[in-house]
Design an enzyme around this catalytic site. Sequence first.
Site, PDB file in Angstrom:
ATOM      1  N   ASP A  62       0.262  -1.182   1.797  1.00 52.84           N
ATOM      2  CA  ASP A  62       0.461  -1.360   0.360  1.00 52.84           C
ATOM      3  C   ASP A  62       0.269  -0.045  -0.388  1.00 52.84           C
ATOM      4  O   ASP A  62      -0.800   0.225  -0.952  1.00 52.84           O
ATOM      5  CB  ASP A  62      -0.458  -2.444  -0.201  1.00 52.84           C
ATOM      6  N   ASP A 116      -5.772   1.394  -4.250  1.00 51.40           N
ATOM      7  CA  ASP A 116      -6.041  -0.037  -4.095  1.00 51.40           C
ATOM      8  C   ASP A 116      -6.644  -0.300  -2.724  1.00 51.40           C
ATOM      9  O   ASP A 116      -6.371  -1.316  -2.085  1.00 51.40           O
ATOM     10  CB  ASP A 116      -4.767  -0.855  -4.289  1.00 51.40           C
TER      11      ASP A 116
END
Length: 247
Positions: free
Chosen positions: A199, A181
């Site tokens: 993240d 991501d």
Amino acid sequence: MVKKYLRRKPLEYERKIEEGVFDTQTIGALRKLMKLNIIDSMGGVISTGKEADVFKGYIKGELRAVKIFRIETTGFKDIAPYIEGDPRFRLHGRKHEIVFEWAKKEFRNLGRAFHAGVRVPKPFKVLRNILVMSFIGNNSDPASPLNAISADQIKNPKKLSKLLLDNLKNLYQKAELVHADFSEFNVLMKFLNEPYLIDFAQAVLKNQLNAEMFLQRDAENFVRYFVKFGLKFSRQEILAKIQVGKA
């Protein structure tokens, strides 16, 4: 939000619970983290999102980041493509158990990345849906995500591209992970010149199902971001540098 709120739970704090930011089990987990000396108090919000909120935490005056995953808004179908085929984790169980696995996955991935020399927050502890990690910022101010920094504030985009590519390469070659991501939304800029990848719950092992597809998407996002600076990379060039070449 401070330590006494966790003990007494006044009305203002109860309203936050009713709004879905916390539940009684999460409060209990925060208390346990305090007993374990991982944090000794909580501070204000750093960021909010659909899947998790991040707060300031403290231990003996030192800032830490406390990420609390939302149990009710984290969807099974959103998690499944990133966890299937990973022998470290399981997908069955009730919804809250799956979210606990998701938090554990980010903790484990951050640990692999950190020990491989990738510039990421240092993970300290995961408990239920709570992840405690190092605070990335300038003194008490959280570092800004790259997407919030205007192009004219990036003084040396070529150097930034090199730093980010080095991190992605080390992540792949040394930590044996694909971020899955990568974008300007998941990069924190400390002092505007020190990029940190964040993240990592969705990060996958490089030999995991869908890893190649996720790596290609990361490369496309890399190319897309830097084209506005006149840096013309191809996806194939970025993939080659991450997988085998010198960034």
